[in-house]
Scaffold this active site. Structure first.
Site, PDB file in Angstrom:
ATOM      1  N   LYS A 132      35.970  51.366  44.899  1.00 19.48           N
ATOM      2  CA  LYS A 132      35.823  50.150  45.705  1.00 19.48           C
ATOM      3  C   LYS A 132      35.505  50.453  47.164  1.00 19.48           C
ATOM      4  O   LYS A 132      34.911  49.633  47.857  1.00 19.48           O
ATOM      5  CB  LYS A 132      37.087  49.279  45.608  1.00 19.48           C
ATOM      6  CG  LYS A 132      37.222  48.607  44.251  1.00 19.48           C
ATOM      7  CD  LYS A 132      38.264  47.520  44.256  1.00 19.48           C
ATOM      8  CE  LYS A 132      38.302  46.788  42.928  1.00 19.48           C
ATOM      9  NZ  LYS A 132      39.386  45.841  42.808  1.00 19.48           N
ATOM     10  N   LYS A 165      31.970  49.473  33.359  1.00 21.67           N
ATOM     11  CA  LYS A 165      32.804  48.416  32.744  1.00 21.67           C
ATOM     12  C   LYS A 165      32.336  47.040  33.241  1.00 21.67           C
ATOM     13  O   LYS A 165      31.782  46.930  34.349  1.00 21.67           O
ATOM     14  CB  LYS A 165      34.280  48.635  33.055  1.00 21.67           C
ATOM     15  CG  LYS A 165      34.624  48.501  34.518  1.00 21.67           C
ATOM     16  CD  LYS A 165      36.107  48.267  34.744  1.00 21.67           C
ATOM     17  CE  LYS A 165      36.298  47.890  36.208  1.00 21.67           C
ATOM     18  NZ  LYS A 165      37.505  47.309  36.607  1.00 21.67           N
ATOM     19  N   LYS A 212      34.676  41.851  37.528  1.00 18.81           N
ATOM     20  CA  LYS A 212      34.615  40.606  38.298  1.00 18.81           C
ATOM     21  C   LYS A 212      33.968  40.842  39.656  1.00 18.81           C
ATOM     22  O   LYS A 212      33.368  39.958  40.237  1.00 18.81           O
ATOM     23  CB  LYS A 212      36.035  40.085  38.534  1.00 18.81           C
ATOM     24  CG  LYS A 212      36.421  38.953  37.611  1.00 18.81           C
ATOM     25  CD  LYS A 212      37.758  38.350  38.027  1.00 18.81           C
ATOM     26  CE  LYS A 212      38.896  39.102  37.394  1.00 18.81           C
ATOM     27  NZ  LYS A 212      40.145  39.088  38.114  1.00 18.81           N
TER      28      LYS A 212
HETATM   29  P1  TYM Z   1      42.091  42.803  37.369  1.00 16.73           P
HETATM   30  O1  TYM Z   1      42.291  41.439  37.953  1.00 16.73           O
HETATM   31  O2  TYM Z   1      40.948  43.596  37.873  1.00 16.73           O
HETATM   32  O3  TYM Z   1      41.962  42.718  35.790  1.00 16.73           O
HETATM   33  C1  TYM Z   1      42.934  42.041  34.980  1.00 16.73           C
HETATM   34  C2  TYM Z   1      43.120  42.793  33.667  1.00 16.73           C
HETATM   35  O4  TYM Z   1      41.862  42.890  32.967  1.00 16.73           O
HETATM   36  C3  TYM Z   1      41.615  44.242  32.589  1.00 16.73           C
HETATM   37  N1  TYM Z   1      40.161  44.492  32.596  1.00 16.73           N
HETATM   38  C4  TYM Z   1      39.453  44.957  31.554  1.00 16.73           C
HETATM   39  N2  TYM Z   1      39.819  45.305  30.308  1.00 16.73           N
HETATM   40  C5  TYM Z   1      38.841  45.733  29.463  1.00 16.73           C
HETATM   41  N3  TYM Z   1      37.526  45.815  29.803  1.00 16.73           N
HETATM   42  C6  TYM Z   1      37.121  45.486  31.048  1.00 16.73           C
HETATM   43  N4  TYM Z   1      35.836  45.556  31.379  1.00 16.73           N
HETATM   44  C7  TYM Z   1      38.097  45.028  31.994  1.00 16.73           C
HETATM   45  N5  TYM Z   1      38.043  44.611  33.278  1.00 16.73           N
HETATM   46  C8  TYM Z   1      39.310  44.302  33.637  1.00 16.73           C
HETATM   47  C9  TYM Z   1      42.328  45.065  33.662  1.00 16.73           C
HETATM   48  O5  TYM Z   1      42.604  46.372  33.217  1.00 16.73           O
HETATM   49  C10 TYM Z   1      43.579  44.239  33.885  1.00 16.73           C
HETATM   50  O6  TYM Z   1      44.553  44.557  32.918  1.00 16.73           O
HETATM   51  N6  TYM Z   1      45.459  45.593  39.857  1.00 16.73           N
HETATM   52  C11 TYM Z   1      45.268  44.733  38.700  1.00 16.73           C
HETATM   53  C12 TYM Z   1      46.180  43.516  38.653  1.00 16.73           C
HETATM   54  C13 TYM Z   1      47.643  43.821  38.803  1.00 16.73           C
HETATM   55  C14 TYM Z   1      48.513  44.299  37.786  1.00 16.73           C
HETATM   56  C15 TYM Z   1      49.802  44.391  38.391  1.00 16.73           C
HETATM   57  C16 TYM Z   1      48.307  44.673  36.449  1.00 16.73           C
HETATM   58  C17 TYM Z   1      48.393  43.636  39.937  1.00 16.73           C
HETATM   59  N7  TYM Z   1      49.692  43.993  39.666  1.00 16.73           N
HETATM   60  C18 TYM Z   1      50.898  44.883  37.683  1.00 16.73           C
HETATM   61  C19 TYM Z   1      49.416  45.139  35.742  1.00 16.73           C
HETATM   62  C20 TYM Z   1      50.677  45.247  36.345  1.00 16.73           C
HETATM   63  C21 TYM Z   1      43.835  44.234  38.715  1.00 16.73           C
HETATM   64  O7  TYM Z   1      43.173  44.293  39.715  1.00 16.73           O
HETATM   65  O8  TYM Z   1      43.445  43.649  37.512  1.00 16.73           O
END
Ligand code: TYM
Length: 357
Positions: A138, A219, A222
């Protein structure tokens, strides 16, 4: 004979209480989060949200957070952010997250997240944080790197540890963040006293990394500036069809599953499989008479059908913002109760609590 029957009964009793104890013991505390930076896409849904739903239905203690504090690590328009929080709430509810069984809340409404994050930050190292791949990725295109982007994995650890969660359902991209959390939990427990369970990530291998539609070596994301790379849960059917038609495949026209050499078409087969429950072999056999161009229409139809009821529910929920706010307020109350218990325990262990004096 009476003695034998009594022995059998006590054995049965012991056995059944053993099973009950084991069940209680096996009940997991699940925590996971998602950033309100837009509508969730297929990767978020199959990689995380669908798993949250099934864990919720397996009677675990589930806590899910819309992590708005994470989302401001990159610039956000305040009006858009508020809209996205409502949108994400509606999406999660429409995907089956039930606020009566799970706790669904907005991270910034529970100030203990930031408080615990500070405490964990005092024994995190810059060396460890600078190696995390998401930070590297990022920050790559930024001239000036915001500090929040660097330290947000500590906040993520605080999210998890505040609820003493032991199972974290995420996609593959979050694995290193969960490992950092394990590391911080161990350091804290050794340095002060055992307060935190060491959590494990729950990653479903098949859908841990849904690929981008036009760059299938990456991947689906968003934060990708090019919308053509993803399908969002809010996309109307004609847009879903357009996105899939425009997805990148290769010069071979057959429908075969080979993620190594044919990542584009294999990604479509995976999405098709997740939407229909059919395995890869069945899908390839059923579509062997089609070329990839024709096959894309079959995949689009499956995706549109799968998300139809979710979209219907989502639109209903979006027309009731008062209900959505109510759900988040209820979630806040429940989350705060747990969070304040943990933070008091942490402060006591660290020596910050007035009750230690
Ligand atoms: P975020 O908002 O980017 O994504 C949310 C969840 O979606 C999963 N994900 C994917 N899984 C499969 N294929 C993909 N292309 C793909 N893109 C996203 C992510 O792995 C995630 O599980 N930092 C985290 C949010 C967070 C969090 C936490 C997660 C904050 N605190 C505590 C677990 C525990 C994030 O940015 O997810």
């Amino acid at each position: 004979m009476i003695k034998a029957a009594a022995r059998n009964l006590s054995w049965l009793y012991a056995r059944s209480s053993y099973v009950i104890c084991r069940e209680i013991h096996n009940k997991k505390v699940i925590f996971s989060g998602i950033q309100p930076t837009g509508a969730p896409h297929l990767g978020n849904y199959f990689g995380a949200i669908k798993k949250w739903h099934s864990l919720q239905n397996e009677q675990n203690d589930c806590i899910f957070s819309i992590v708005d504090l994470h989302s401001i690590t990159l610039p956000q328009d305040p009006v858009k952010l508020r809209q996205n929080i409502h949108l994400m709430t509606a999406c999660l509810l429409a995907c089956g997250i039930d606020p009566k069984t799970s706790i669904l809340f907005l991270q910034s409404q529970v100030p203990q997240h930031a408080e615990l994050s500070w405490i964990l930050g005092t024994f995190s190292t810059m060396a460890r944080l600078s190696h995390l791949p998401q930070y590297k990725e990022k920050s790559q295109n930024l001239d000036v790197i915001p500090l929040g982007l660097f330290i947000y994995p500590i906040l993520q650890s605080a999210d998890i540890l505040l609820y003493k969660a032991n199972a974290i359902p995420v996609g593959e991209d979050q694995l290193q963040h969960v490992q950092l959390c394990q590391h911080l939990a161990r350091i804290f427990n050794n340095k002060y006293k055992t307060v935190f369970p060491v959590p494990s990530a729950i990653v479903d291998e098949t859908c841990a990394r849904i690929k981008s539609l036009r760059q299938p070596d990456k991947k689906m994301s968003k934060s990708d500036m090019d919308f053509k790379n993803r399908i969002e849960l809010t996309d109307p059917p004609d847009l879903m069809l357009k996105r899939i038609k425009e997805s990148l495949t290769d010069f071979t026209s057959a429908v075969t599953y080979d993620p190594e050499n044919r990542p584009g078409v294999s990604n479509l087969i995976l999405i098709h499989s997740l939407c229909t429950g059919k395995d890869f072999e069945t899908i390839c056999k059923e579509n062997e008479h089609l070329d990839t161009g024709q096959y894309k229409l079959v995949v689009a139809e499956a995706v549109i059908e799968y998300f139809k009821p979710i979209q219907y529910e989502m639109n209903k929920l979006l027309s009731d913002p008062v209900y959505l706010t109510g759900v988040l307020n209820d979630g806040k109350e429940k989350a705060q109760e747990i969070a304040s218990r943990t933070i008091n325990e942490v402060k006591e262990a660290v020596g910050l609590s007035a009750s230690c004096l």
